[in-house]
Design an enzyme around this catalytic site. Structure first.
Site, PDB file in Angstrom:
ATOM      1  N   SER A   1      65.479  54.961 101.184  1.00 34.77           N
ATOM      2  CA  SER A   1      64.580  54.499 102.239  1.00 34.77           C
ATOM      3  C   SER A   1      64.442  52.996 102.139  1.00 34.77           C
ATOM      4  O   SER A   1      64.600  52.410 101.057  1.00 34.77           O
ATOM      5  CB  SER A   1      63.212  55.166 102.071  1.00 34.77           C
ATOM      6  OG  SER A   1      62.215  54.503 102.817  1.00 34.77           O
TER       7      SER A   1
ATOM      8  N   TYR B   1      57.085  56.384  95.363  1.00 29.92           N
ATOM      9  CA  TYR B   1      58.237  56.726  96.208  1.00 29.92           C
ATOM     10  C   TYR B   1      59.212  55.556  96.283  1.00 29.92           C
ATOM     11  O   TYR B   1      60.428  55.723  96.127  1.00 29.92           O
ATOM     12  CB  TYR B   1      57.716  57.091  97.598  1.00 29.92           C
ATOM     13  CG  TYR B   1      58.780  57.417  98.622  1.00 29.92           C
ATOM     14  CD1 TYR B   1      59.429  58.643  98.612  1.00 29.92           C
ATOM     15  CD2 TYR B   1      59.102  56.496  99.621  1.00 29.92           C
ATOM     16  CE1 TYR B   1      60.402  58.946  99.575  1.00 29.92           C
ATOM     17  CE2 TYR B   1      60.063  56.789 100.581  1.00 29.92           C
ATOM     18  CZ  TYR B   1      60.708  58.017 100.550  1.00 29.92           C
ATOM     19  OH  TYR B   1      61.662  58.315 101.494  1.00 29.92           O
TER      20      TYR B   1
END
Length: 278
Positions: free
Chosen positions: A169, A182
């Site tokens: 991401s 994350y």
């Protein structure tokens, strides 16, 4: 893939047509977290180019639905259940894939978010969080990539051919407030791909990442469906639309193919122009 294909798959291809460059016939692709979203679309794209696809998900029924759709479209696909955070389960799955389809020659590490867990960032600042809050994100997005890569690489080394592709991401590429664990896990996965690229290049194995931005998946469905929130988020994107799973799948397919045979250790943003200077 067959011996004859393996012997020529990474030979310079100046005269090859685009269709030949993207031809994945003879490849066996394992796509993790492929029961929905980006992973499901990646599985369908790879199949469309001729790969036999192992569709993984921690929910077998989701994997079976995607595999059935691929077969209905004329492709070759089977469903495999495993939680990527469980190394023994991953090893068993990779062995089963080899028995039923052949050794994995393309691995797409797509499983992400909190995996089989239900954890989501709860809005608390990082300095008020606990290790238990971080663990689901580290387990799937970093340890899961370690587990799957470790399981498939020996066969790739033996055949002197392979593609490792990890979907990360932009949170891991440029950082994201409120998503520290994350972001750290995705950045760690990118570091792993860079290291594996250096370790495995002599075996004709490439390792790369595809970093996606705001993409229309089940994980962000609520934001996509909220016009005001969606408009606010897209203000940071040069191409002001939500990304689609097909955007990421196109880049993954390219990196899996002969066209990407001289690309390794890289992270490719597929993000509509978000943070173009990074």
């Amino acid at each position: 893939m067959s011996d004859s294909t393996a012997a020529t798959s990474d030979v310079p291809h100046q005269a090859a047509s685009l269709q030949e460059l993207l031809d994945l016939r003879g490849e066996v692709a394992l796509v993790t977290g492929a029961g929905q979203g980006v992973g499901a679309t990646v599985a369908r794209y790879l199949s469309a180019q001729g790969a036999a696809v192992a569709v993984n998900d921690f929910r077998l029924e989701r994997a079976e639905e995607v595999a059935a759709k691929i077969r209905a479209e004329g492709g070759s696909a089977l469903a495999f259940q495993a939680d990527v955070t469980d190394f023994a389960a991953v090893q068993a799955m990779v062995g089963e894939v080899a028995e039923r389809l052949g050794p994995v020659s393309v691995l797409v590490n797509n499983a992400g978010n909190a995996g089989a867990g239900t954890s989501v960032p709860d809005g608390r600042p990082f300095w008020e969080s606990d290790p238990a809050d971080w663990e689901p994100f580290l387990a799937v997005n970093l340890n899961g990539v370690l587990n799957c890569s470790r399981a498939v690489v020996p066969a790739m080394v033996e055949s002197r051919h392979g593609r490792l592709i990890t979907v990360i991401s932009d949170a891991g590429r440029v950082g994201e407030a409120g998503m520290e664990a994350y972001s750290a896990a995705k950045a760690g996965a990118a570091g792993l791909m860079r290291s594996l690229a250096r370790s495995l290049g002599r075996h004709q194995i490439t390792a790369n990442c595809v970093a996606i931005g705001f993409t229309n998946t089940p994980a962000v469905a609520q934001a996509v469906e909220n016009p005001e929130l969606s408009r606010k988020v897209l203000g940071a994107y040069i191409i002001r639309r939500v990304g689609e799973p097909s955007d990421a799948a196109g880049m993954v397919t390219y990196l899996a193919s002969r066209a990407g045979s001289w690309i390794t250790g890289q992270t490719y943003p597929v993000n509509g122009g978000f943070s173009v200077n990074q």
